[in-house]
Design a protein around this motif. Structure first.
Motif, PDB file in Angstrom:
ATOM      1  N   ASP A 101       9.620   4.587  -3.419  1.00 15.57           N
ATOM      2  CA  ASP A 101      10.039   3.206  -3.175  1.00 15.57           C
ATOM      3  C   ASP A 101       9.396   2.646  -1.913  1.00 15.57           C
ATOM      4  O   ASP A 101       9.235   3.345  -0.920  1.00 15.57           O
ATOM      5  CB  ASP A 101      11.563   3.132  -3.026  1.00 15.57           C
ATOM      6  N   MET A 102       9.029   1.406  -2.005  1.00 20.46           N
ATOM      7  CA  MET A 102       8.513   0.631  -0.865  1.00 20.46           C
ATOM      8  C   MET A 102       9.081  -0.774  -1.016  1.00 20.46           C
ATOM      9  O   MET A 102       9.731  -1.088  -2.011  1.00 20.46           O
ATOM     10  CB  MET A 102       6.975   0.557  -0.892  1.00 20.46           C
ATOM     11  N   ASP A 103       8.815  -1.613  -0.061  1.00 23.22           N
ATOM     12  CA  ASP A 103       9.203  -3.016  -0.154  1.00 23.22           C
ATOM     13  C   ASP A 103       8.081  -3.750  -0.889  1.00 23.22           C
ATOM     14  O   ASP A 103       7.204  -4.340  -0.276  1.00 23.22           O
ATOM     15  CB  ASP A 103       9.419  -3.585   1.254  1.00 23.22           C
ATOM     16  N   TRP A 104       8.107  -3.674  -2.247  1.00 22.83           N
ATOM     17  CA  TRP A 104       7.033  -4.232  -3.060  1.00 22.83           C
ATOM     18  C   TRP A 104       7.124  -5.755  -3.087  1.00 22.83           C
ATOM     19  O   TRP A 104       8.202  -6.319  -3.203  1.00 22.83           O
ATOM     20  CB  TRP A 104       7.103  -3.682  -4.491  1.00 22.83           C
ATOM     21  N   ASP A 105       5.973  -6.426  -3.039  1.00 26.91           N
ATOM     22  CA  ASP A 105       5.945  -7.885  -3.133  1.00 26.91           C
ATOM     23  C   ASP A 105       5.956  -8.311  -4.605  1.00 26.91           C
ATOM     24  O   ASP A 105       6.117  -7.480  -5.501  1.00 26.91           O
ATOM     25  CB  ASP A 105       4.744  -8.462  -2.375  1.00 26.91           C
ATOM     26  N   ASP A 106       5.775  -9.600  -4.857  1.00 23.05           N
ATOM     27  CA  ASP A 106       5.820 -10.132  -6.223  1.00 23.05           C
ATOM     28  C   ASP A 106       4.722  -9.568  -7.112  1.00 23.05           C
ATOM     29  O   ASP A 106       4.833  -9.592  -8.341  1.00 23.05           O
ATOM     30  CB  ASP A 106       5.716 -11.664  -6.219  1.00 23.05           C
ATOM     31  N   ASN A 107       3.642  -9.093  -6.515  1.00 20.90           N
ATOM     32  CA  ASN A 107       2.543  -8.483  -7.269  1.00 20.90           C
ATOM     33  C   ASN A 107       2.663  -6.966  -7.333  1.00 20.90           C
ATOM     34  O   ASN A 107       1.729  -6.280  -7.712  1.00 20.90           O
ATOM     35  CB  ASN A 107       1.198  -8.869  -6.658  1.00 20.90           C
ATOM     36  N   ASP A 108       3.827  -6.445  -6.918  1.00 20.45           N
ATOM     37  CA  ASP A 108       4.108  -5.013  -6.924  1.00 20.45           C
ATOM     38  C   ASP A 108       3.151  -4.257  -5.995  1.00 20.45           C
ATOM     39  O   ASP A 108       2.630  -3.205  -6.335  1.00 20.45           O
ATOM     40  CB  ASP A 108       4.064  -4.442  -8.346  1.00 20.45           C
ATOM     41  N   MET A 109       2.952  -4.829  -4.806  1.00 22.75           N
ATOM     42  CA  MET A 109       2.107  -4.206  -3.798  1.00 22.75           C
ATOM     43  C   MET A 109       2.834  -4.262  -2.465  1.00 22.75           C
ATOM     44  O   MET A 109       3.751  -5.062  -2.279  1.00 22.75           O
ATOM     45  CB  MET A 109       0.768  -4.925  -3.703  1.00 22.75           C
ATOM     46  N   ALA A 110       2.420  -3.409  -1.554  1.00 23.02           N
ATOM     47  CA  ALA A 110       2.970  -3.414  -0.194  1.00 23.02           C
ATOM     48  C   ALA A 110       1.819  -3.182   0.769  1.00 23.02           C
ATOM     49  O   ALA A 110       0.957  -2.329   0.520  1.00 23.02           O
ATOM     50  CB  ALA A 110       4.020  -2.323  -0.043  1.00 23.02           C
ATOM     51  N   GLU A 111       1.809  -3.944   1.841  1.00 20.52           N
ATOM     52  CA  GLU A 111       0.775  -3.761   2.851  1.00 20.52           C
ATOM     53  C   GLU A 111       1.390  -3.151   4.095  1.00 20.52           C
ATOM     54  O   GLU A 111       2.462  -3.550   4.531  1.00 20.52           O
ATOM     55  CB  GLU A 111       0.087  -5.092   3.161  1.00 20.52           C
ATOM     56  N   LEU A 112       0.685  -2.156   4.634  1.00 15.30           N
ATOM     57  CA  LEU A 112       1.115  -1.484   5.847  1.00 15.30           C
ATOM     58  C   LEU A 112       0.002  -1.563   6.878  1.00 15.30           C
ATOM     59  O   LEU A 112      -1.170  -1.382   6.554  1.00 15.30           O
ATOM     60  CB  LEU A 112       1.418  -0.009   5.575  1.00 15.30           C
ATOM     61  N   SER A 113       0.396  -1.805   8.119  1.00 10.69           N
ATOM     62  CA  SER A 113      -0.588  -1.776   9.197  1.00 10.69           C
ATOM     63  C   SER A 113      -0.979  -0.329   9.455  1.00 10.69           C
ATOM     64  O   SER A 113      -0.274   0.612   9.063  1.00 10.69           O
ATOM     65  CB  SER A 113       0.011  -2.398  10.464  1.00 10.69           C
TER      66      SER A 113
END
Length: 178
Positions: A101-113
């Motif tokens: 699990d991650m904090d997925w966005d509307d496109n089912d992606m997550a960006e991490l620095s």
């Protein structure tokens, strides 16, 4: 439609056109929809069914059950993780892997620095070829540090949405993990 809607009128002037709204999320439904549009419902179901059976077989072969995975790609200030419903993520789930699990966005992606790469808590990571596995910044990813990271072709794993691309992903997973 997502990538080529502006060309619809021009393309329609040349031939009948068919657009899907979203290529990656729900890609399996798109295969079936294209089959219907071409009057090849049965063939689309057959091809997709064979592919999904092959994915399940490959997953058993590599021991996917109980193994977590992430697909990551370099972006300007870090990495983008492709979630469980993206093209590659959903295919990996069909193989029996799970995507943490991650904090997925509307496109089912997550960006991490780059400072937060230690949050990529997966047993295995597949890293697109626009990201250098030897980059010191990736050493914070536990799977990279453990030697469980594999470089994959961005054109296949991210953009190769469909049965042909899926077949290549299955072959890659077998090649890396079997």
């Amino acid at each position: 439609e997502l990538r080529h809607e502006d060309l619809h009128e021009q393309l329609s002037a040349m031939a009948a056109t068919f657009f899907v709204a979203e290529p990656a999320i729900g890609w399996q439904d798109n295969v079936l929809a294209i089959g219907r549009a071409l009057g090849q419902d049965d063939r689309a179901e057959e091809v997709l069914g064979s592919l999904l059976a092959e994915a399940a077989d490959a997953g058993q072969e590599v021991g996917a059950e109980g193994t977590t995975v992430h697909v990551l790609r370099h972006v300007d200030n870090g990495v983008r993780l492709h979630g469980p419903d993206t093209f590659s993520g959903s295919l990996l789930r069909e193989m029996g892997f799970s995507v943490p699990d991650m904090d997925w966005d509307d496109n089912d992606m997550a960006e991490l620095s780059f400072e937060n790469l230690d949050r990529i808590d997966a047993d295995v990571v597949f890293v697109t070829d626009d990201t250098d596995l030897d980059d010191e910044l990736l050493s914070g990813v536990p799977a990279v540090a453990d030697g469980n990271a594999y470089g994959v072709d961005d054109r296949t794993w991210i953009s190769g949405i469909g049965v042909v691309g899926a077949g290549h992903i299955i072959a890659d997973v077998r090649g890396f993990l079997a």
